[in-house]
Design an enzyme around this catalytic site. Structure first.
Site, short mmCIF file in Angstrom:
data_model
loop_
_atom_site.label_atom_id
_atom_site.label_comp_id
_atom_site.label_asym_id
_atom_site.label_seq_id
_atom_site.Cartn_x
_atom_site.Cartn_y
_atom_site.Cartn_z
N ARG A 69 -0.71 -9.57 12.83
CA ARG A 69 -1.26 -8.84 11.74
C ARG A 69 -2.50 -9.01 10.66
NH1 ARG A 69 4.15 -5.55 10.88
NH2 ARG A 69 2.31 -3.89 9.25
N LYS A 87 0.67 -1.32 -0.45
CA LYS A 87 -0.40 -0.34 -0.23
C LYS A 87 0.83 1.22 0.10
CE LYS A 87 -2.35 -0.85 4.11
NZ LYS A 87 -1.63 -3.01 4.22
N ARG A 121 12.06 -4.90 4.83
CA ARG A 121 11.47 -3.77 5.19
C ARG A 121 12.36 -2.68 6.37
NH1 ARG A 121 5.38 -2.73 5.46
NH2 ARG A 121 5.37 -3.87 7.07
N ARG A 181 10.72 -1.73 11.69
CA ARG A 181 9.78 -0.99 12.73
C ARG A 181 9.36 -2.36 13.39
NH1 ARG A 181 4.45 -0.33 8.42
NH2 ARG A 181 3.25 -1.75 9.94
N ARG A 190 -9.69 -0.34 7.92
CA ARG A 190 -9.75 -1.39 8.42
C ARG A 190 -10.50 -2.91 8.71
NH1 ARG A 190 -4.39 0.00 8.60
NH2 ARG A 190 -2.43 -1.29 8.64
#
Ligand code: G5P
Ligand code: MG
Length: 225
Positions: free
Chosen positions: A170, A18, A126, A159, A92
């Protein structure tokens, strides 16, 4: 449709791209990018009241409660004044989607469908630049200097919620809560699905679709990545 009226949402599982696709959209079209996750992480860093509250949920991979999120995001939307916007990471839940629709009707909802095996691998590589939300991946779009943001030269971080056990939580939350959201938008006639294993495969399809809604902002420099 006047450009200033344009309102879009991008949906997709954690790490489906996203943020990556949104940054390409905002480079090509003059939209404000409102990323709920980026804004929450900034608030956590700055120790604000919403940041402190949200942190309890985020570090466990749980969703921040709807009442907090709705107030927070509506306030962010109001800050954009008349600028067209792209919401990333919100809504969400069905309750968030209904609440948003009552206040702001959307032109398009982009839903990214990326297989889960691809996602789990991606998260490991990431790195982000917290102040701007710029996102890198050591296997896909590595920073020019390892560990440093390309634009500011500041440090990149990983993160807290990218730890493998939190990512699995998640993904579970996403699976159970998100299909009512996509069903809701399908019924409203604004849902567009985009499938692929990479952002480079998905991006041209998103670009084509958006070009039919809004004129290219950068006409002399088409198709910016
Ligand atoms: P976030 O921050 O919204 P998620 O979980 O929805 O978090 P996330 O993790 O930010 O989504 P993304 O934006 O979909 O993922 O993906 P991305 O960052 O662009 O890409 C993932 C990685 O893959 C990057 O390293 C990127 O470089 C790389 N990549 C992209 N494309 C490719 C490719 O083609 N190939 C490869 N190899 N790599 C690629 O929300 C965080 C938390 O905040 C709370 C929740 O607790 C949530 O868990 N929250 C909310 N709570 C309640 N309601 C809301 N509306 C909330 N919004 C946030
Ligand atoms: Mg993101």
């Amino acid at each position: 449709m006047a450009l200033k009226m344009f309102k879009a949402v991008i949906l997709g599982a954690p790490a489906s791209g996203k943020g990556t696709i949104s940054s390409r959209i905002v480079k090509n079209f003059n939209l404000a990018h409102i990323s709920s996750g980026d804004l929450l992480r900034l608030n956590i860093k700055n120790g604000t009241a919403i940041g402190l509250e949200a942190q309890k949920y985020i570090k466990q991979g749980k969703l921040v409660p709807d009442n907090l999120m709705i107030k927070f995001i509506i306030n962010e939307i109001n800050k954009t004044k008349d600028k067209p916007w792209l919401l990333d990471g919100f809504p969400r839940t069905l309750s968030q989607a209904k609440d948003l629709w009552d206040k702001q009707q959307l032109d398009i909802v982009i839903n990214l469908n990326v297989p889960f095996d691809v996602i789990v691998e991606r998260v490991k590589g990431r790195w982000i630049h917290l102040p701007s939300g710029r996102v890198y991946n050591i296997d896909f779009n590595a920073p020019k200097i390892p560990g440093k943001d390309d634009v500011t030269g500041e440090d990149l971080i990983q993160r807290e919620d990218d730890k493998p056990e939190v990512v699995l939580e998640r993904l579970k939350q996403y699976e159970s809560l998100t299909s009512p959201v996509t069903d809701f938008y399908k019924k409203k006639g604004v849902l567009k699905e985009f499938e692929g294993r990479t952002s480079d495969e998905i991006w041209p399809k998103v670009l084509d679709s958006l070009t039919s809604y809004i004129p290219l902002h950068i006409t002399s420099q088409k198709h910016v990545l």
